[in-house]
Each structure stands twice: as C-alpha cells, then as structure tokens.
Scaffold this motif. Sequence first.
Motif, PDB file in Angstrom:
ATOM      1  N   CYS B  74      77.177  12.608  62.524  1.00 38.96           N
ATOM      2  CA  CYS B  74      76.132  12.301  61.533  1.00 38.96           C
ATOM      3  C   CYS B  74      75.096  11.354  62.135  1.00 38.96           C
ATOM      4  N   ALA B  77      72.856  13.300  64.498  1.00 40.49           N
ATOM      5  CA  ALA B  77      71.957  14.143  63.711  1.00 40.49           C
ATOM      6  C   ALA B  77      70.845  13.300  63.077  1.00 40.49           C
ATOM      7  N   SER B  78      71.195  12.096  62.599  1.00 37.32           N
ATOM      8  CA  SER B  78      70.209  11.216  61.965  1.00 37.32           C
ATOM      9  C   SER B  78      69.136  10.788  62.969  1.00 37.32           C
ATOM     10  N   VAL B  80      68.203  12.401  65.739  1.00 35.65           N
ATOM     11  CA  VAL B  80      67.362  13.573  66.057  1.00 35.65           C
ATOM     12  C   VAL B  80      66.354  13.812  64.940  1.00 35.65           C
ATOM     13  N   TRP B  81      66.848  13.748  63.704  1.00 40.98           N
ATOM     14  CA  TRP B  81      65.967  13.962  62.537  1.00 40.98           C
ATOM     15  C   TRP B  81      64.869  12.897  62.496  1.00 40.98           C
ATOM     16  N   ALA B  82      65.231  11.649  62.771  1.00 41.85           N
ATOM     17  CA  ALA B  82      64.275  10.546  62.726  1.00 41.85           C
ATOM     18  C   ALA B  82      63.182  10.746  63.768  1.00 41.85           C
ATOM     19  N   PHE B  84      62.104  13.635  65.094  1.00 43.58           N
ATOM     20  CA  PHE B  84      61.226  14.729  64.661  1.00 43.58           C
ATOM     21  C   PHE B  84      60.329  14.295  63.509  1.00 43.58           C
ATOM     22  N   ALA B  85      60.901  13.565  62.563  1.00 43.71           N
ATOM     23  CA  ALA B  85      60.138  13.109  61.401  1.00 43.71           C
ATOM     24  C   ALA B  85      59.021  12.166  61.838  1.00 43.71           C
TER      25      ALA B  85
END
Lengths: 170, 114
Positions: B74, B77-78, B80-82, B84-85
């Motif tokens: 998790c 994933a967080s 990576v998401w951060a 991209f965001a």
Amino acid sequence: MSSLEDAALRVQRGDVSAFRIVVEATAARLVRLSARIMGSVAEAEDVVQESFVKAYRALREGRFDARARVETWLHRIVVNASLDARRKRARTRTDLAEVDVAIDGAAEETVALRELASWLDELPDDQRAALLLKADGMPSAEIGEVLGCSEGAVEQRLVRARAALRKRRS
Amino acid sequence: MRDETDERFERLLGATHDVAASADFTARVMSAVERETVAGSAGGGTARTETIARGIWGDLPRAAKIAVPVAAACAVASVVWAVFAFRAVDDATLATQDGAEQSVVATLYGPEVE
C-alpha cells in the motif's frame, strides 16, 4: 543473582558454554510442558530446541532485558512456539500418530500425552496454556508474565477452562 | 469439590509427569547453538543483520506478519500515485499559467498581426 541469571549474563557477554547451564536447568520442564501442549515428545523436542536457539540469539543480540526471570522468559518462548507449531500442524492436518512413530518403551506415556492433548484440544490457546502451566506448579502471577496478562485474567482463564471441560463431559 | 474432570486431569498429568527429552537433547541444542555462533561470526555484518531481521520477524504476531507486506505494498502504491498526481497538477498549473499570460499579452498589445 540466581545461577540461571548469572549464566544468561555470561552468554550475553559471549560465553557460549554458559548456555549449557541454562539448557540443563530448564530443558526437562520445558519439554514436558511442550509435549503436553503438542501431544508428542518428538515434536516437543523440535519446538524446544528451536526455542533455545531463538533465546540464545536474543541473549547475544541484547534483546533480553532481564525484566522477567530467565525461566519465565523461556517458558513464554516455548509456550508461543508450541501453540504456533500446533496451529501449523492443524493447518497441514498432520495426524499425531504419524509424528511419534516410536517412543522407546513409553507407550503408556505416549497414549496419555495424546489423550491429554486431544482432550484439551477444544480449549482456546490461552486457556490451555494457563491450565498446563498451573498444573506444572507455576504461580498465577508468573503465568500472567508468561501469557502477557494479569493474575486476575489468569484465574479467569483457569475457571473458564475447567468449566468448559466439565461442560463437555456432561 | 473434586469430580470426574479433576480426576481425569490428575491421572493424565501423573501419567505424563515423567515425560523427558532424549538423552542427547542437550548436546543437540548445544550443537545447534554453536552452529548459530559460527554462522554469525563467519557472515560478519550481513549475517548479523539477517539474524536481527529474522529475530524481529520471528517476534511479530502472526496477524502482523500478514499485515506488514500488505502495508508495504500500500505504501509503494501510495508513493507512485502521489508522484503521478503531483505531475498532473504541475502540468495543469503550467497550462493555466500559459493561458493567463497569453490573455494578458492580448489585452495589452492587442491581437497579434502577422
């Protein structure tokens, strides 16, 4: 300082041979306790051996902080390891009969161990451990240290365990 | 008050009281401990680090052993998401700034004449 505490201190300082004193002083009691939980001497020996190695590692790495007595600490390691091994055996569905194929001249003892383990089988782990530690003559306060709960909680577990065994009989 | 349950329990405790480890048990434990010592000193720092990690892992409750890898996944994933965001917000901000600059230029100097 007791001879066990002294030996543990020597192990912490790097004296491997002092660990023999710890093993010789506690092995008999720990193997009997584990065998009563597991229902098998052979499995209990494996569990207790692994527990001793774990305890040795902890002593060498300074992870024993001497808040508890050495013997109480070893009981805690062995009880947890035995309960874990029992759960693992239940998951793999190993039959006790496959484990102790032969115990030299102690057939009666083997049968009694299996009967005891299967009789206590339906009790929750904490109740089974409390009952067997009490049967081994350990005071409730020390059982609390082994199981990580209060003396009152130990007494409660003992009462519940006995009640559950009586209920099953009737 | 003693009843059948107490009697059965006492009988089984009595019958298992003399349960003992095999005669070579202490020797077996000591040789396992000595192997541990040799492995620790031969491997130096790496072996010691592995031993510590194994010890910490071994001390974890079973539920935590399941939760730790899930939490680690998790966390990755967080991150990576951060990333991209953050990039998306950055692109959007640049586009808005470009648009605003063009509007100001058009207002001040009029539309471009080719």
